[in-house]
Design an enzyme around this catalytic site. Structure first.
Site, short mmCIF file in Angstrom:
data_model
loop_
_atom_site.label_atom_id
_atom_site.label_comp_id
_atom_site.label_asym_id
_atom_site.label_seq_id
_atom_site.Cartn_x
_atom_site.Cartn_y
_atom_site.Cartn_z
N CYS A 110 0.81 -1.22 0.00
CA CYS A 110 0.00 0.00 0.00
C CYS A 110 0.85 1.27 0.00
O CYS A 110 0.37 2.34 -0.36
CB CYS A 110 -0.92 0.02 1.21
SG CYS A 110 -2.02 -1.39 1.26
N HIS A 244 -3.86 7.02 3.30
CA HIS A 244 -4.13 5.72 2.68
C HIS A 244 -5.57 5.31 3.00
O HIS A 244 -6.04 5.49 4.12
CB HIS A 244 -3.14 4.68 3.21
CG HIS A 244 -3.39 3.32 2.65
ND1 HIS A 244 -3.63 3.11 1.31
CD2 HIS A 244 -3.45 2.09 3.24
CE1 HIS A 244 -3.83 1.83 1.11
NE2 HIS A 244 -3.73 1.18 2.25
N ASN A 275 -10.07 -0.50 -0.41
CA ASN A 275 -8.62 -0.33 -0.33
C ASN A 275 -8.00 -0.88 -1.63
O ASN A 275 -8.02 -2.09 -1.84
CB ASN A 275 -8.10 -1.08 0.90
CG ASN A 275 -6.58 -1.02 1.02
OD1 ASN A 275 -5.90 -0.49 0.15
ND2 ASN A 275 -6.06 -1.57 2.11
#
Ligand code: ACO
Length: 320
Positions: A110, A244, A275
Site C-alpha cells: 500500500c 491511505h 482499499n
C-alpha cells in the site's frame, strides 16, 4: 526538492460491487462493513485487465500534462502484482503507450506509490530525468480469498498515475520498512519445481487486521508529523491530507490525534473504491484534481502504510 506534478489520471473497472452483493458471497452485512470500515462499494475487474487500466490512467495523466510518451525519461509502476511476473508492469505500460525510456516496478504494497515518488525524486535530484510517469495500481481481487470475510470485504481494484516534471514542489518525503512477513502477506502461489519440498499455498492475502490496525494509526500519525516537520512546516500549514484508504476509522483516529487540519480536508473515497493498495493515493489525487479542489500553493500531506510492513509519507505543494 526535485519535481512538480504536471498531470494526473485514474482508471477503475466498470463493475461496482456493493456490500449487499458481498453479503451474498460471505457471511457479512452492509451494516458491518460500513460501520467497521466505511466501505460501501468497491470496483472489481471483470473484462478489464491491469494492463488496460494502467494504460488508461497513464494516457489520461500524460494528456493533462501535455507530455508526449516519447518525452518520458522513466516509468515507475507501484504494484504488488502486475500482469506478468516478467516483464514488469512498467515495461508493459511503456510498450503500450509508445514510450522509449527505462521502466521498472516497485513493490511496497500500500505504500508503493509514495516509495515510487521517492525513487523518482532520486532520479530528478541526480539530474538523470526531466519527465517521469509514476503509476500506482492494484488488481487485488485476483489475490483475495473470496471465502475469508475478514479480508475480502476490504479490497478493490484500480489505480492512477501522475506525470512529474522538474520543479521544487516535493517538500519532503520519507519511507520506512519494518520487515514482518507474518501479520500481512500473500504467497506467490504454485511452485512449478518438481524438486521443491514445501507445500504451495494459494496467492491469497492473509492479514491480522487488529495488528495492522494498531500499526496503521501509529504510522499515519508519525509519518505525517515527520513529513510536515521535514518540510519546515506545521500542521496548521497543511491544506489537505491524502491518507491511505484502508479504513475510515483509521483515518478518523489519525485525524483526531494530528489536530489542526479539519476532518473534511482529509480526502477520502474509500466509500466507493475500498482499499486499492498502491492505487489509493493516485485515485484520490486525480479525483480531487479533476474536481478543481486543489489550488496553486496548497500544501498536501500524504501518508500510506501496508504490507512489509512499510510506510511512506510526503508533503507536496500543488504547483498547477
Ligand atoms: N462481516 C461480519 N463480521 C465480520 C467480518 C465481516 N466482513 N469480518 C470479521 N467479522 C467479525 C469477526 O469474526 C469478529 O467476530 P467475533 O467477535 O465473533 O470473533 C468481529 O467481526 C470483530 O472482528 P475484528 O477483526 O475485531 O473487527 P475490527 O473492528 O477490528 O475490524 C478490520 C477488522 C476492518 C480488518 C480492521 O481491523 C482493520 O481495518 N484493520 C486494518 C487493515 C488495514 O489497514 N490493512 C492495510 C494494509 S492492506 C495491504 O497492504 C494490501
Amino acid at each position: 526538492m526535485s519535481f512538480t506534478i504536471l498531470g494526473t489520471g485514474m482508471a477503475v473497472p466498470k463493475y461496482s460491487m456493493t456490500n449487499d452483493e458481498m453479503s451474498k458471497i460471505v457471511d457479512t452485512s452492509d451494516e458491518w462493513i460500513r460501520t467497521r470500515t466505511g466501505i460501501q462499494q468497491r470496483r472489481i475487474c471483470t473484462t478489464e485487465t491491469i494492463t488496460d487500466l494502467t494504460v488508461e490512467a497513464s494516457l489520461k495523466a500524460l494528456d493533462e500534462a501535455k507530455v508526449d510518451p516519447k518525452e518520458l525519461d522513466l516509468i515507475i509502476c507501484a504494484t504488488l502484482r502486475g500482469e506478468y511476473i516478467t516483464p514488469s508492469q512498467a515495461c508493459v505500460i511503456q510498450s503500450k503507450i509508445g514510450a522509449v525510456c527505462p521502466a521498472f516496478d516497485v513493490n511496497a504494497a500500500c505504500s508503493g506509490f509514495v516509495y515510487a515518488l521517492d525513487v523518482a525524486d532520486s532520479f530528478f535530484s541526480s539530474g538523470k530525468v526531466k519527465k517521469v510517469l509514476v503509476v500506482g495500481f492494484e488488481n487485488l481481487s485476483n489475490i483475495t480469498n473470496w471465502e475469508d470475510r475478514s479480508t475480502c470485504v476490504l479490497f478493490g481494484d484500480g489505480g492512477g498515475a501522475v506525470v512529474l516534471g522538474e520543479g521544487d514542489d516535493l517538500l519532503s518525503i520519507h519511507t520506512t520498512a519494518k520487515g514482518n512477513p507474518d501479520v500481512l502477506y500473500a504467497p506467490h502461489g504454485e511452485n512449478c519445481s518438481p524438486f521443491y519440498k514445501h507445500e504451495s499455498e494459494k496467492p491469497h492475502i492473509h492479514m491480522n487486521g487488529n495488528e495492522v490496525y494498531k500499526f496503521a494509526v501509529t504510522s499515519m500519525v508519525r509519518g505525517i508529523r515527520k513529513a510536515v516537520k521535514d518540510a519546515g512546516l506545521t500542521m496548521e500549514d497543511v491544506t489537505y491530507v491524502v491518507p491511505h484508504q484502508a479504513n475510515l476509522r483509521i483515518i478518523d483516529a489519525a485525524a483526531e490525534r494530528l489536530g489542526a487540519v479539519p476532518r473534511e480536508n482529509y480526502l477520502c473515497n474509500i466509500q466507493n473504491y475500498g482499499n486499492t493498495s498502491a492505487g489509493c493515493m493516485p485515485i484520490v489525487l486525480d479525483e480531487a484534481n479533476k474536481a478543481g479542489k486543489f489550488k496553486k500553493g496548497d500544501i498536501i500531506a500524504m501518508c500510506a502504510f501496508g504490507g512489509g510492513l512499510t510506510t511512506g509519507s510526503c508533503v507536496i505543494r500543488w504547483g498547477k
